[in-house]
Design an enzyme around this catalytic site. Structure first.
Site: not given
Ligand SMILES: Cc1cc2nc3c(=O)[nH]c(=O)nc-3n(C[C@H](O)[C@H](O)[C@H](O)COP(=O)(O)OP(=O)(O)OC[C@H]3O[C@@H](n4cnc5c(N)ncnc54)[C@H](O)[C@@H]3O)c2cc1C
Length: 372
Positions: A44, A47-48, A261, A265, A308, A341
């Site tokens: 959330h 932006t990324r 914003k 990191h 986050c 990304k």
């Molecule tokens: C503040 C912030 C800034 C960032 N900036 C950047 C950026 O500029 N550029 C960039 O490339 N990356 C950035 N990132 C990193 C990037 O957003 C994350 O690496 C990426 O979103 C991770 O994706 P994910 O699918 O692993 O996790 P998520 O997108 O969180 O997805 C995991 C999902 O699993 C679900 N889940 C978990 N456990 C269970 C369960 N037991 N049963 C069912 N569902 C479950 C959760 O509800 C969630 O929806 C940033 C992250 C943050 C927090």
């Protein structure tokens, strides 16, 4: 009923995998503990950054280039504006490892990169204030992804392609086997293949299989500041990454009038992903304010901050691999604060690993066995 594939976690990585599998005609179920996009995970905050001259190492470049192509495809397919080409400026001392990696990545892969001294950069972006020993490496083709809109777009297309999505249904237990059994808060499901993309909860979830992976959920904060649009609007000011002697900050121009914003990191405290995050506080504000006062001194007041979750690996490289001894279970985790990304390309790779046992991408950097 036995699904071809179950995806646990329909966030950044899972929803992209789900779309690719449904498009391939597979019978798939995506399960999520919340209703993505949501504010409880890692995706959330509007932006990324997406950048191609990669400061974390040149070996990421082919993967992020593929991700860039797939984001463009997603824009076309969904008819949504997902990518803003603001450019990204990477700032630091010329000897910093991030700046050196940016330069090496651009050179090796022939990427457009404009290099400026501190004085030149301040002339180009009057909203910046830099010490004389800093340099700025500007990547004009890089920019910003609208994170929630990207997830919405994949979600809509995945469902249209035939995927089933169950939201607000948390997985509690995984029982491996030729047919994998998934126990949720509601019932038990079965599938031939499993993809685990549970973000900050991945470590906890795999523990139900007695598997430990080195992924640490971490609290992170970010904030928006009032900004004079003439200096900091998305048309005149880029997204930015700063490597300082002991810290890394990143941020965004004022997009849609939201203000500047900024986030930090490095650092952050280890958390239990099930506990509510400690809200953005005075200490978080002071840290961001110190940075912005120094480098973007013409900013206005802090508007508000948010929290986050990052999922950190010890080396900050991702994990995208089969689970040892379970050739029908693939995990993608530990995106260490720089994964979004890539999520379009991770989704494609996860579908390929599941359907074909291999991917066109070189995923050797992301093997689980490196921690043995
Ligand atoms: C503040 C912030 C800034 C960032 N900036 C950047 C950026 O500029 N550029 C960039 O490339 N990356 C950035 N990132 C990193 C990037 O957003 C994350 O690496 C990426 O979103 C991770 O994706 P994910 O699918 O692993 O996790 P998520 O997108 O969180 O997805 C995991 C999902 O699993 C679900 N889940 C978990 N456990 C269970 C369960 N037991 N049963 C069912 N569902 C479950 C959760 O509800 C969630 O929806 C940033 C992250 C943050 C927090």
């Amino acid at each position: 009923m036995i699904y071809d594939v179950i995806v646990i976690g329909a966030g950044s990585m899972g929803i992209a995998a789900g779309y690719n599998l449904a498009k391939a005609g597979k019978h798939i179920l995506m399960l999520d503990a919340f209703d993505p996009p949501h504010d409880d995970g890692s995706h959330h905050g509007e932006t990324r950054i997406i950048r191609f001259a990669y400061g974390e190492g040149a070996s990421y470049v082919p993967f992020v280039k593929r991700a860039g192509e797939l984001w463009r495809d997603l824009e076309t397919l969904s008819n949504e504006s997902l990518f803003l080409q603001t450019g990204v400026v990477n700032v630091g001392e010329p000897t910093s490892s991030f700046i050196q990696n940016v330069r090496t990545s651009a050179k090796l892969y022939d990427l457009a990169l404009e290099q400026y001294s501190a004085i030149e950069a301040m002339k180009k972006w009057p909203g910046l204030s830099l010490p004389g020993n800093f340099v700025a490496c500007f990547e004009p083709t890089a920019g910003v992804l609208r994170v929630e809109a990207c997830i919405h777009a994949y979600k809509k297309l995945a469902i249209e392609a035939g995927a089933t999505l169950h939201t607000n249904e948390k997985v509690q237990n995984i029982i491996a086997g030729d047919i994998v059994r998934i126990q949720t808060t509601h019932k038990v499901y079965e599938a031939k293949h499993l993809i685990v993309t549970a973000g900050a909860w991945t470590t906890e979830l795999l523990q139900t299989m007695d598997i430990t992976i080195p992924v640490t959920p971490t609290r992170k904060t970010f904030a928006w500041f009032e900004a004079e649009e003439q200096l900091y609007h998305e048309n005149v000011f880029p997204a930015y990454c700063f490597e300082l002697a002991d810290s890394l900050y990143y941020g965004f121009p004022s997009i849609d009038g939201a203000g500047l914003k900024l986030g930090r990191h490095d650092g952050g405290e280890t958390i239990n992903p099930n506990d509510p995050l400690r809200p953005f506080d005075e200490q978080d504000a002071i840290d961001l304010q110190n940075f912005i006062n120094r480098f973007m001194p013409q900013h206005g007041a802090l508007k508000f901050g948010k929290t986050c979750k990052y999922s950190m690996t010890p080396d900050e490289d991702f994990i995208i691999d089969f689970l040892p001894d379970h050739k029908n279970i693939v995990i993608a985790a530990g995106f260490s604060g720089h994964g979004f990304k890539f999520s379009s390309a991770v989704g494609e790779a996860l579908a390929d690993l599941t359907l074909n046992g291999e991917s066109n991408q070189d995923l050797s950097l992301f093997q689980l066995s490196r921690f043995n």
